[in-house]
Enzyme design. Structure first.
Site, PDB file in Angstrom:
ATOM      1  N   HIS A 160      33.868  70.776  19.820  1.00 48.46           N
ATOM      2  CA  HIS A 160      33.996  71.100  18.394  1.00 48.46           C
ATOM      3  C   HIS A 160      34.539  72.524  18.239  1.00 48.46           C
ATOM      4  O   HIS A 160      34.627  73.264  19.225  1.00 48.46           O
ATOM      5  CB  HIS A 160      32.630  70.988  17.685  1.00 48.46           C
ATOM      6  CG  HIS A 160      31.572  71.827  18.319  1.00 48.46           C
ATOM      7  ND1 HIS A 160      30.563  71.296  19.084  1.00 48.46           N
ATOM      8  CD2 HIS A 160      31.381  73.160  18.316  1.00 48.46           C
ATOM      9  CE1 HIS A 160      29.794  72.263  19.522  1.00 48.46           C
ATOM     10  NE2 HIS A 160      30.266  73.413  19.083  1.00 48.46           N
TER      11      HIS A 160
HETATM   12  C1  T46 Z   1      28.474  75.623  20.499  1.00 46.77           C
HETATM   13  C2  T46 Z   1      27.992  75.221  21.847  1.00 46.77           C
HETATM   14  C3  T46 Z   1      28.263  76.251  22.882  1.00 46.77           C
HETATM   15  C4  T46 Z   1      20.320  73.136  15.514  1.00 46.77           C
HETATM   16  O1  T46 Z   1      19.526  72.527  14.790  1.00 46.77           O
HETATM   17  N1  T46 Z   1      20.379  74.501  15.458  1.00 46.77           N
HETATM   18  C5  T46 Z   1      21.228  75.216  16.246  1.00 46.77           C
HETATM   19  O2  T46 Z   1      21.255  76.459  16.161  1.00 46.77           O
HETATM   20  C6  T46 Z   1      22.102  74.501  17.135  1.00 46.77           C
HETATM   21  C7  T46 Z   1      23.092  75.269  18.013  1.00 46.77           C
HETATM   22  C8  T46 Z   1      22.042  73.143  17.175  1.00 46.77           C
HETATM   23  N2  T46 Z   1      21.151  72.481  16.380  1.00 46.77           N
HETATM   24  C9  T46 Z   1      21.083  71.014  16.477  1.00 46.77           C
HETATM   25  C10 T46 Z   1      22.301  70.284  15.975  1.00 46.77           C
HETATM   26  C11 T46 Z   1      22.314  69.029  16.843  1.00 46.77           C
HETATM   27  O3  T46 Z   1      21.521  68.044  16.212  1.00 46.77           O
HETATM   28  O4  T46 Z   1      20.934  70.668  17.849  1.00 46.77           O
HETATM   29  C12 T46 Z   1      21.618  69.465  18.125  1.00 46.77           C
HETATM   30  C13 T46 Z   1      22.579  69.636  19.292  1.00 46.77           C
HETATM   31  O5  T46 Z   1      23.661  70.503  18.884  1.00 46.77           O
HETATM   32  P1  T46 Z   1      25.155  70.296  19.400  1.00 46.77           P
HETATM   33  O6  T46 Z   1      25.446  68.877  19.608  1.00 46.77           O
HETATM   34  O7  T46 Z   1      26.053  71.036  18.439  1.00 46.77           O
HETATM   35  O8  T46 Z   1      25.095  71.049  20.806  1.00 46.77           O
HETATM   36  P2  T46 Z   1      26.313  71.510  21.724  1.00 46.77           P
HETATM   37  O9  T46 Z   1      25.735  71.979  22.995  1.00 46.77           O
HETATM   38  O10 T46 Z   1      27.365  70.477  21.799  1.00 46.77           O
HETATM   39  O11 T46 Z   1      26.946  72.782  20.959  1.00 46.77           O
HETATM   40  C14 T46 Z   1      26.192  73.961  20.868  1.00 46.77           C
HETATM   41  C15 T46 Z   1      26.400  74.596  19.498  1.00 46.77           C
HETATM   42  O12 T46 Z   1      26.046  73.662  18.485  1.00 46.77           O
HETATM   43  C16 T46 Z   1      27.816  75.030  19.303  1.00 46.77           C
HETATM   44  O13 T46 Z   1      27.886  75.894  18.196  1.00 46.77           O
HETATM   45  O14 T46 Z   1      29.468  76.300  20.373  1.00 46.77           O
HETATM   46  O15 T46 Z   1      26.602  74.881  21.878  1.00 46.77           O
END
Ligand code: T46
Length: 192
Positions: free
Chosen positions: A109
């Site tokens: 993303h």
């Molecule tokens: C990025 C990479 C490096 C939250 O509720 N609060 C938070 O601060 C974050 C980061 C995530 N979440 C929730 C949202 C999703 O339901 O945690 C779940 C997993 O998040 P996501 O699928 O976005 O995780 P990654 O590892 O793909 O991405 C994360 C960050 O979201 C993103 O900003 O740059 O780590």
């Protein structure tokens, strides 16, 4: 009323961008922030061979590697990441990724407004950065080296070692609407 509010928001965003640019410039002058076009730091994965008209969004080359201050003594090492000092923005949120299964991937993303810094505090992983025109892969595996990813740059993370812990310092609180999670939508957004 709504227009005044949105003008104010745009103005605040511009002030924030100018402020972060200033900090980044200072860090570059002090040789603490190295742009990614230092070729030794990355592997060129894919170039589209043409410049895209991307008005104001940041590029892969705007992202940079920061060498964090480290204090070493016989007791071990201590690495420092102070907001607005070592990190070119004020830190509003910290989270970390770990226990990523072998072969697993994270990210996939871009963010509209968020600045982030990633550090592999243990182990290592690859980060693929993509601005819609250029795509580059680099490896983070040193707790003293941080990667600054700017808004508008797509990121993917893979090749995690078993013990990898990725600490992320973010310029804003979590905001689901700040994410662009569809790559085609991201490309359209980049060109708009
Ligand atoms: C990025 C990479 C490096 C939250 O509720 N609060 C938070 O601060 C974050 C980061 C995530 N979440 C929730 C949202 C999703 O339901 O945690 C779940 C997993 O998040 P996501 O699928 O976005 O995780 P990654 O590892 O793909 O991405 C994360 C960050 O979201 C993103 O900003 O740059 O780590």
């Amino acid at each position: 009323m709504e227009r005044a509010r949105s003008n104010r928001r745009a103005c605040n965003a511009q002030t924030a961008i100018a402020w972060i640019d200033g900090l980044r410039l200072t860090m570059r002058k002090q040789n603490r922030l190295k742009p990614l076009n230092f070729r030794s730091n990355y592997e060129l994965v894919r170039g589209y061979g043409e410049e895209l008209a991307v008005a104001s969004a940041a590029t892969v080359d705007d992202c940079g590697l920061i060498t964090l201050r480290t204090v070493e003594d016989p007791r071990g090492s201590l690495t420092i990441a102070e907001g607005e000092q070592d990190i070119p923005f004020s830190i509003r949120r910290v989270y970390y990724l770990y226990d990523v299964p072998q072969g697993g991937a994270r990210g996939g993303h871009a963010h509209r407004n968020l600045h982030q810094v990633l550090v592999a505090v243990t182990g290592g992983f690859d980060v693929v950065l993509d601005d819609g025109a250029v795509r580059r892969r680099l490896r983070l595996q040193d707790p003293r080296t941080a990667l600054h990813i700017l808004p508008g740059v797509w990121r993917e993370m893979d090749r995690f070692t078993e013990n990898a812990v990725c600490v992320v310092l973010a310029s804003e609180l979590y905001e689901a609407s700040d994410y662009l999670r569809d790559y085609q939508e991201f490309l359209v957004w980049r060109r708009s």
